[in-house]
Write a protein that holds these residues in place. Structure first.
Motif, PDB file in Angstrom:
ATOM      1  N   CYS A 105      35.244  50.893  44.852  1.00  0.00           N
ATOM      2  CA  CYS A 105      35.450  49.673  44.069  1.00  0.00           C
ATOM      3  C   CYS A 105      36.321  48.745  44.890  1.00  0.00           C
ATOM      4  O   CYS A 105      37.002  49.174  45.818  1.00  0.00           O
ATOM      5  CB  CYS A 105      36.134  50.014  42.747  1.00  0.00           C
ATOM      6  SG  CYS A 105      36.098  48.656  41.571  1.00  0.00           S
ATOM      7  N   PHE A 106      36.259  47.473  44.563  1.00  0.00           N
ATOM      8  CA  PHE A 106      37.079  46.529  45.302  1.00  0.00           C
ATOM      9  C   PHE A 106      38.540  46.849  45.026  1.00  0.00           C
ATOM     10  O   PHE A 106      38.930  47.007  43.865  1.00  0.00           O
ATOM     11  CB  PHE A 106      36.757  45.097  44.877  1.00  0.00           C
ATOM     12  CG  PHE A 106      37.370  44.072  45.790  1.00  0.00           C
ATOM     13  CD1 PHE A 106      36.765  43.761  46.991  1.00  0.00           C
ATOM     14  CD2 PHE A 106      38.542  43.427  45.434  1.00  0.00           C
ATOM     15  CE1 PHE A 106      37.331  42.826  47.849  1.00  0.00           C
ATOM     16  CE2 PHE A 106      39.113  42.489  46.273  1.00  0.00           C
ATOM     17  CZ  PHE A 106      38.507  42.187  47.490  1.00  0.00           C
ATOM     18  N   LEU A 114      44.516  38.082  45.085  1.00  0.00           N
ATOM     19  CA  LEU A 114      43.572  36.973  45.063  1.00  0.00           C
ATOM     20  C   LEU A 114      43.741  36.130  43.801  1.00  0.00           C
ATOM     21  O   LEU A 114      43.832  34.902  43.863  1.00  0.00           O
ATOM     22  CB  LEU A 114      42.155  37.572  45.116  1.00  0.00           C
ATOM     23  CG  LEU A 114      40.974  36.675  44.840  1.00  0.00           C
ATOM     24  CD1 LEU A 114      40.955  35.540  45.844  1.00  0.00           C
ATOM     25  CD2 LEU A 114      39.698  37.499  44.929  1.00  0.00           C
ATOM     26  N   PHE A 120      44.520  32.422  38.869  1.00  0.00           N
ATOM     27  CA  PHE A 120      43.514  32.866  37.899  1.00  0.00           C
ATOM     28  C   PHE A 120      44.036  34.044  37.084  1.00  0.00           C
ATOM     29  O   PHE A 120      44.863  34.827  37.543  1.00  0.00           O
ATOM     30  CB  PHE A 120      42.234  33.301  38.618  1.00  0.00           C
ATOM     31  CG  PHE A 120      41.270  32.166  38.851  1.00  0.00           C
ATOM     32  CD1 PHE A 120      41.643  31.061  39.585  1.00  0.00           C
ATOM     33  CD2 PHE A 120      39.984  32.214  38.324  1.00  0.00           C
ATOM     34  CE1 PHE A 120      40.756  30.010  39.814  1.00  0.00           C
ATOM     35  CE2 PHE A 120      39.090  31.179  38.546  1.00  0.00           C
ATOM     36  CZ  PHE A 120      39.471  30.074  39.284  1.00  0.00           C
ATOM     37  N   THR A 121      43.556  34.144  35.876  1.00  0.00           N
ATOM     38  CA  THR A 121      43.921  35.283  35.025  1.00  0.00           C
ATOM     39  C   THR A 121      42.655  35.963  34.514  1.00  0.00           C
ATOM     40  O   THR A 121      41.564  35.413  34.609  1.00  0.00           O
ATOM     41  CB  THR A 121      44.743  34.808  33.818  1.00  0.00           C
ATOM     42  OG1 THR A 121      44.062  33.724  33.189  1.00  0.00           O
ATOM     43  CG2 THR A 121      46.115  34.335  34.256  1.00  0.00           C
ATOM     44  N   GLY A 122      42.840  37.130  33.951  1.00  0.00           N
ATOM     45  CA  GLY A 122      41.704  37.874  33.407  1.00  0.00           C
ATOM     46  C   GLY A 122      40.608  38.066  34.419  1.00  0.00           C
ATOM     47  O   GLY A 122      39.426  37.908  34.122  1.00  0.00           O
ATOM     48  N   ILE A 123      41.006  38.460  35.613  1.00  0.00           N
ATOM     49  CA  ILE A 123      40.034  38.538  36.697  1.00  0.00           C
ATOM     50  C   ILE A 123      39.192  39.822  36.676  1.00  0.00           C
ATOM     51  O   ILE A 123      39.688  40.893  36.340  1.00  0.00           O
ATOM     52  CB  ILE A 123      40.752  38.397  38.055  1.00  0.00           C
ATOM     53  CG1 ILE A 123      39.747  37.945  39.115  1.00  0.00           C
ATOM     54  CG2 ILE A 123      41.399  39.705  38.454  1.00  0.00           C
ATOM     55  CD1 ILE A 123      40.399  37.390  40.345  1.00  0.00           C
ATOM     56  N   THR A 124      37.930  39.639  36.975  1.00  0.00           N
ATOM     57  CA  THR A 124      37.011  40.772  37.097  1.00  0.00           C
ATOM     58  C   THR A 124      36.132  40.502  38.317  1.00  0.00           C
ATOM     59  O   THR A 124      36.267  39.459  38.939  1.00  0.00           O
ATOM     60  CB  THR A 124      36.085  40.887  35.870  1.00  0.00           C
ATOM     61  OG1 THR A 124      35.326  39.682  35.762  1.00  0.00           O
ATOM     62  CG2 THR A 124      36.875  41.125  34.607  1.00  0.00           C
ATOM     63  N   HIS A 125      35.257  41.413  38.604  1.00  0.00           N
ATOM     64  CA  HIS A 125      34.352  41.156  39.713  1.00  0.00           C
ATOM     65  C   HIS A 125      33.001  41.827  39.492  1.00  0.00           C
ATOM     66  O   HIS A 125      32.853  42.715  38.667  1.00  0.00           O
ATOM     67  CB  HIS A 125      34.957  41.648  41.028  1.00  0.00           C
ATOM     68  CG  HIS A 125      35.175  43.139  41.064  1.00  0.00           C
ATOM     69  ND1 HIS A 125      36.418  43.700  40.936  1.00  0.00           N
ATOM     70  CD2 HIS A 125      34.308  44.162  41.209  1.00  0.00           C
ATOM     71  CE1 HIS A 125      36.306  45.012  41.008  1.00  0.00           C
ATOM     72  NE2 HIS A 125      35.028  45.330  41.165  1.00  0.00           N
ATOM     73  N   ARG A 126      32.048  41.344  40.227  1.00  0.00           N
ATOM     74  CA  ARG A 126      30.714  41.905  40.204  1.00  0.00           C
ATOM     75  C   ARG A 126      30.417  42.312  41.629  1.00  0.00           C
ATOM     76  O   ARG A 126      30.567  41.499  42.547  1.00  0.00           O
ATOM     77  CB  ARG A 126      29.728  40.828  39.764  1.00  0.00           C
ATOM     78  CG  ARG A 126      28.590  41.300  38.943  1.00  0.00           C
ATOM     79  CD  ARG A 126      28.162  40.230  37.936  1.00  0.00           C
ATOM     80  NE  ARG A 126      27.771  39.003  38.615  1.00  0.00           N
ATOM     81  CZ  ARG A 126      26.730  38.937  39.436  1.00  0.00           C
ATOM     82  NH1 ARG A 126      26.016  39.998  39.688  1.00  0.00           N
ATOM     83  NH2 ARG A 126      26.407  37.802  39.997  1.00  0.00           N
ATOM     84  N   LEU A 127      30.041  43.552  41.841  1.00  0.00           N
ATOM     85  CA  LEU A 127      29.837  44.056  43.206  1.00  0.00           C
ATOM     86  C   LEU A 127      28.674  45.032  43.236  1.00  0.00           C
ATOM     87  O   LEU A 127      28.660  46.002  42.487  1.00  0.00           O
ATOM     88  CB  LEU A 127      31.124  44.756  43.678  1.00  0.00           C
ATOM     89  CG  LEU A 127      31.027  45.572  44.963  1.00  0.00           C
ATOM     90  CD1 LEU A 127      30.691  44.695  46.155  1.00  0.00           C
ATOM     91  CD2 LEU A 127      32.354  46.309  45.205  1.00  0.00           C
TER      92      LEU A 127
END
Lengths: 145, 145
Positions: A105-106, A114, A120-127
DNA sequence: ACCGTTTTGCGGCTGGTTTGCAAATGACGG
DNA sequence: CCGTCATTTGCAAACCAGCCGCAAAACGGT
């Protein structure tokens, strides 16, 4: 399955045939499935495609199901295992669409840094990862440079 | 721009007005643009939307343009800078669609290890970050738990 | 079993993307 | 400068995932 019932109750939702059937299909398959595939697995006779769409949306909202996007314009869904929290990613063969689950995972700290840097808040990611699986690589030695 | 001409020649493609115009638009904008946006920027009078689609596909194939998928069902494109090799990723505000380019990338060695473990070759990845930008976070203090 | 709410099935509709086809255009040799 | 031929364009229609509205059917609690 009581967990489904409990989750549905909590949201004032009903335990219907289609819902149970959809979860059953997802339970049987360990790979992300597209709406269409689920619909086919259910037997198009038993449940309308629109119902599949609506229910996956609902189930996703309740956290019973997780949506994945492989960039081909089709959403896919996986059952969220019991008490499972974190997400995971996939390694997809661009040739045969074979899907392998990946635990990498990242890095959390990189993501946080980052987010902080840009406020930024409530950060997520798609990978998701893409490549050529061993089988396909064997069948197609050198993709002609 | 000779680079465009050269690239087109190499693929037996022609240097047409729409193609130059599209690249010009991408050159002016530093953010990923959707087909529709490019079309609008060109002036809908000057070029058909279908042509925009076709050309972006062509340009992508020639490596002059890079496609990004933010998961909203709309493809976006960015000009690939001169001799630029590596890709980059984006941080997108889920509220106002603000896009920030980020230099962080998934660790090369992790990706290689991952590929090796599963026997995959030619591995790549798609990675985008999502969150709430400062402006939107301020405008919407606590998103009501 | 009854009633109010949630769901379903069905048809239609949206928005992004692609395609078929005839007309227009660019590349190239004469 | 002009003709030829493959590529490209505009246009309209087709496609496709996903969504919506509505009336009928199913569910849950009493």
């Amino acid at each position: 399955m009581g967990e489904l019932t409990a989750a549905l109750r909590k949201h004032s939702r009903k335990v219907t045939g289609p819902r149970q059937a959809i979860l059953e299909v997802l339970r049987r398959h360990q790979h992300p499935l597209a709406n269409r595939e689920i619909h086919r697995a259910l037997g198009p006779e038993n449940c309308d495609l629109a119902t599949v769409y609506r229910n996956l949306h609902t189930l996703e909202g309740m956290g019973l199901v997780r949506r994945y996007d492989f960039g081909d314009g089709t959403a896919r869904f996986e059952l969220v295992p019991e008490g499972e929290e974190g997400h995971h990613h996939h390694l997809i063969c661009q040739q045969c669409a074979l899907i392998v689950e990946v635990e990498e995972c990242f890095p959390e700290e990189l993501e946080q840094a980052l987010a902080r840097r840009h406020g930024f808040t409530g950060i997520t990611h798609r990978l998701e990862f893409f490549g050529l699986c061993p089988r396909c690589a064997a069948a197609r030695p050198t993709p002609a440079d």
